[in-house]
Every structure is written in C-alpha cells, then in structure tokens.
Design an enzyme around this catalytic site. Structure first.
Site, PDB file in Angstrom:
ATOM      1  N   MET A  88       0.827  -1.205   0.000  1.00  0.00           N
ATOM      2  CA  MET A  88       0.000   0.000   0.000  1.00  0.00           C
ATOM      3  C   MET A  88       0.866   1.263   0.000  1.00  0.00           C
ATOM      4  O   MET A  88       2.059   1.215   0.275  1.00  0.00           O
ATOM      5  CB  MET A  88      -0.922  -0.013   1.215  1.00  0.00           C
ATOM      6  N   HIS A  89       0.234   2.394  -0.330  1.00  0.00           N
ATOM      7  CA  HIS A  89       0.761   3.745  -0.132  1.00  0.00           C
ATOM      8  C   HIS A  89       1.850   4.164  -1.108  1.00  0.00           C
ATOM      9  O   HIS A  89       2.183   5.344  -1.181  1.00  0.00           O
ATOM     10  CB  HIS A  89       1.320   3.947   1.283  1.00  0.00           C
TER      11      HIS A  89
ATOM     12  N   ASP B 191      -2.785  -4.716   0.216  1.00  0.00           N
ATOM     13  CA  ASP B 191      -2.390  -6.032   0.713  1.00  0.00           C
ATOM     14  C   ASP B 191      -2.974  -6.380   2.077  1.00  0.00           C
ATOM     15  O   ASP B 191      -3.261  -7.550   2.354  1.00  0.00           O
ATOM     16  CB  ASP B 191      -0.869  -6.186   0.720  1.00  0.00           C
TER      17      ASP B 191
END
Length: 496
Positions: free
Chosen positions: A84-85, A243
């Site tokens: 992520m991110h 995830d």
C-alpha cells in the site's frame, strides 16, 4: 489436468511479485514469486523501480503457467493486491518519471506537518480517518512537488504499485477503495476521492484513477499483455485491494468476530467493522475494507518480520532462518533480560514517529545468538501487543478468534511467543500467501464463481493449527511494560 475454472491472484509485495492460482474448490494449483530489490539511497528513503515489478510479475505468471497444470483458458478472473501507499508517477506518454517511493519511506515529515496545518489535524482525521504519516501517498507526492519540481511538472497519473501492474495488464487506469484509503486523499465515509482535500492541497483530481469496490471488474487482459505473459486476451481483471485488506480476506477476517494478525515485512493487527469508525487521535488507521460497504481499523508496525530479516542478514548472513529460530526455542521467555526495540524504520502505531530507532538493550557476555534471536521475536510481539491494546481501548467488541498469517507465522516458536504476549489463542492459516489468495477470492466472487465473500472464504480457507497461551503469558506483562518504558527513556537519544 483439472478443468475446473481458475482464478489468478497477483501480489506486488515489498520483496517479490507473486502469482497464486486457485480452482473453484479453493485448492491452490500453483504459486510462484520473483524477487525484486529495495533501494535506500539516503537516510529515511525507501524506493523501488516500478519496471522491476512488471519484469518480475511477468516472470512469475509465465513460470506459474509453465510449471503448474493450469491452462490459461481456465483462468476466468484475475485479482490484484500489493504493497500500500507507494507513489508511482507517470507522464502523459505512460513513462515512469522516477523510482516509486514506498510505504516505509520516511522522508516526508515536513509535508505531513504542512498537511496538518493546511487542513487542520482534526478535520483531516474526520475526513480520511487518519492522521498524516510519512508512509502515506499524499505527503510523498507533496515531497516531489517541493524537492523535484521538474518531475512534478510532468505528472499525468498517480498510481499505487498494484495499479501500475494493472495498467500493464489491461492498459486501464483504476484503483480499489481499500488501497485508495491509504493515500490520505479519500473521504472515508463517502468512499470517494475528497474534492475538498485535493483542492486545498492543489492536487489535480485528473491525476487519480477511478475507484472500484474490490469485487468490481476494472478491465481485461490486453493483447500486448497476453503476448508478454501467456495469459488469455480478454480475461477479466478485478479491483482487489491493498495487501492488508486482501490478506484479511485470505484469512477470513470478513466480520467483526474475526481479527487478523499479519507477521510480514510489516506487522498488522486488523479489525473489520460494519461502520467507518475513527480513532480521534488518528493513531489507528481507518480504511475501507476490500469488501463492499465495509471498513476496517488496523494498527501497523513498520518492521515485524522485516526486523528478523535485518537481524539475520546483518549478524548471521550465512545462517538459514530455521536454525536461528531453533536456537531461540532453547531460550527461556524474557531472553535473560535482553530487549529488542524493533523501530528500524521509525514506527507508525501507536507512536507515529518516523525518527524512532531500533535497539538491543541489556546485552551482557552471558547472552548468546539464541538470546538475541528470541529478543527480536519478543520485541516484535510487544509491538503487536501495543497495536492490539490500542484497538481494544477504542471499545471494539472482543473478537471470537484471531487468525495469523504472513511469513513469520510459519514459525511455531514465534507464534507461541506472540500468543503468550497477546494473551490470546491464535489460529494459524494454512496458506502462506494470504494477500494473493484474498485477491483471487475477490475476483472469484466478482466473476460469480462464489456467491459471496463469506462463501469464498468458507471454501478456500483452512486452519492449520491453533496455538494457546502458555503459563509464561502472565510473566510477559511486566516485560511488556519495561519494553515501553525503554522506548520512552531512549527517545531523546535517537538521531537521524
């Protein structure tokens, strides 16, 4: 060769591009992983080359098809997940502008402060469910604006890691709501991009892809991708999720009765919710779940199994993990007074401080490598205990079960230590690739192979074992307090 319909789950993790194939009974027909490297060119920086992800994913797909009994014609749906991110920037010609800035990158602290000042911390948390953390996408984007203006001026699209792979698969720009929640640009309750935030931060909404629920189709495999991978042109691709949400799907954390703990590179305690609940100080992340109209809360520590990886690579590079962990089983709980603080890349929950640092505390000549290994396992477990405590302090109903997955969950000694420190039984899920499995289950539901996410989980998830706290669990309470006291005392000595 099985002729059952199959679903492919693709996971762009921090360490590798992974492919897992399930049939309609939930049986795993094949799984592959191709590694990629992380670059740390400066203190606090963590980057990867997005083209390396696609090269690795293409190899994983090809290897899966070659080595398993799967015919590409059997693959009826593809689900996506990934770290992520991360910030991927592309220009109007679909060229990557710079290395991706990852979830564990800590360079954007000044931009986090700017966001809090511009939006107001309370307003920011009320809109997004989160405070500004260096790991999130928006501060990274503003860092590029402030430090790489030539790059910023060329931006046409802002993507998350898995959505860069989605573009290679389908030539479509899209993202899922669970992943979008981790950008710090999503309105949590409305499940849409926040036009107010984007306007205030002067980020064009045209840079952001359209958002989808996890079970919605976002496109199909293109002819170019089919030629590169061996997949069948026209195969449907579904939104999937970040995830942590798909990991939760992959272990059955799909209602408030079941929580999930992940012992991956990062460590997570994950609690599903039927409503968008917010922790007023923003210490706990609140995101949409990968399930439609469902949310989740989670505490995140940045270096969980990553701490063990660093320890092995740095101090025992010639030793496999298994012998190291066996040595730890011969050490009594508490590691003979040795503590390890697992803040190798700063920390999120509950400290929200990118400048925290890791430490071994209390070393003496009596300590062996086994003591040090066990101290690492215990230190990470104390950090997860901090996360669990914070979620429970929010008044969430106690879960009926906690399920654990991730690479670290394959170690019985670590699971036992964690059960003792958390004071809760742990159900170990059989699959070691929960995120990819979760992405496949979402795609299977979207395709109609299963009628619901609950049915998909009931079909595919197997509990491998259940681990109960032992008598030493009570003894860990004092050690956990000492662990937190050490962090408070050492904070003034940390340097960047």
């Amino acid at each position: 060769m099985s002729k059952k319909p199959c679903i492919l789950g693709l996971d762009i993790s921090t360490t590798a591009s992974k492919a897992v194939c399930l049939d309609s009974t939930g049986q795993i027909l094949g799984q592959t992983a191709t590694e990629h490297k992380i670059s740390h060119p400066n203190p606090l920086w963590s980057e990867q080359n997005p083209t390396d992800w696609w090269t690795a994913m293409r190899q994983s797909i090809q290897t899966l098809i070659e080595l398993s009994s799967v015919d590409p014609k059997q693959i009826q749906a593809i689900g996506l997940t990934g770290q992520m991110h991360g910030l991927v920037l592309m220009d109007s010609d679909n060229r990557v502008l710079r290395p991706a800035i990852l979830w564990n990158d800590g360079r954007s602290n000044a931009q986090c402060e700017m966001i809090r000042e511009r939006i107001g911390r309370e307003s920011l948390i009320a809109i997004t469910g989160n405070d500004a953390f260096t790991g999130f996408t928006a501060p990274k984007l503003l860092w590029v604006r402030d430090h790489e203006p030539n790059c910023y001026a060329q931006i046409a699209k802002v993507l998350l890691p898995k959505d860069y792979i989605r573009w290679h698969l389908s030539s479509e720009y899209a993202t899922d709501l669970a992943g979008a929640g981790g950008t710090l640009l999503l309105d949590l309750s409305k499940r849409t991009w926040s036009t107010d935030l984007l306007k205030e931060l002067q980020i064009p909404e045209t840079w952001l892809p359209p958002t989808y629920e996890g079970i919605q189709c976002t496109g199909t495999v293109s002819r170019t991708c089919a030629l590169e991978t061996g997949l069948l042109e026209g195969t449907q691709i579904f939104a999937g999720g970040g995830d942590q949400s798909t990991q939760a799907i992959g272990v059955g954390a799909v209602d408030p009765n079941t929580w999930a703990v992940t012992l991956g590179t990062s460590g997570v305690v994950f609690a599903p919710s039927v409503d968008p609940i917010i922790e007023p100080m923003g210490r706990v992340h609140a995101f949409p779940h990968a399930m439609p109209q469902t949310w989740h809360l989670m505490g995140v520590m940045l270096s969980a199994a990553g701490s063990l990886q660093w320890y092995r690579d740095t101090l025992a590079p010639q030793i496999d993990f298994e012998p190291l962990l066996i040595e730890a089983t011969d050490i009594d709980f508490g590691s003979n007074g040795l503590y390890f603080l697992p803040y190798l890349t700063g920390e999120r929950t509950p400290h929200a401080d990118p400048l925290l640092r890791g430490s071994f505390i209390g070393l003496t000549s009596r300590h062996t490598r086994g003591h040090m290994t066990r101290a690492v396992l215990e230190g990470v477990s104390y950090g997860l205990k901090d996360n669990l405590n914070l979620l429970q302090q929010m008044g969430l109903p106690s879960p009926k079960r906690i399920r654990i997955s991730g690479g670290g969950a394959q170690s019985h000694v670590w699971c036992q230590i964690l059960a003792d420190i958390l004071g809760n039984p742990l159900e170990v899920v059989k699959s070691s690739e929960g995120a990819a499995v979760g992405a496949a289950l979402l795609a299977g539901v979207g395709q109609g192979i299963w009628s619901s996410i609950h049915q998909a989980c009931d079909t595919a998830i197997t509990i491998q074992s259940k681990i109960y706290p032992e008598e030493s669990a009570n003894e860990y309470e004092d050690r956990h307090r000492n662990f937190n006291d050490l962090n408070t005392r050492l904070k003034g000595f940390y340097i960047t």
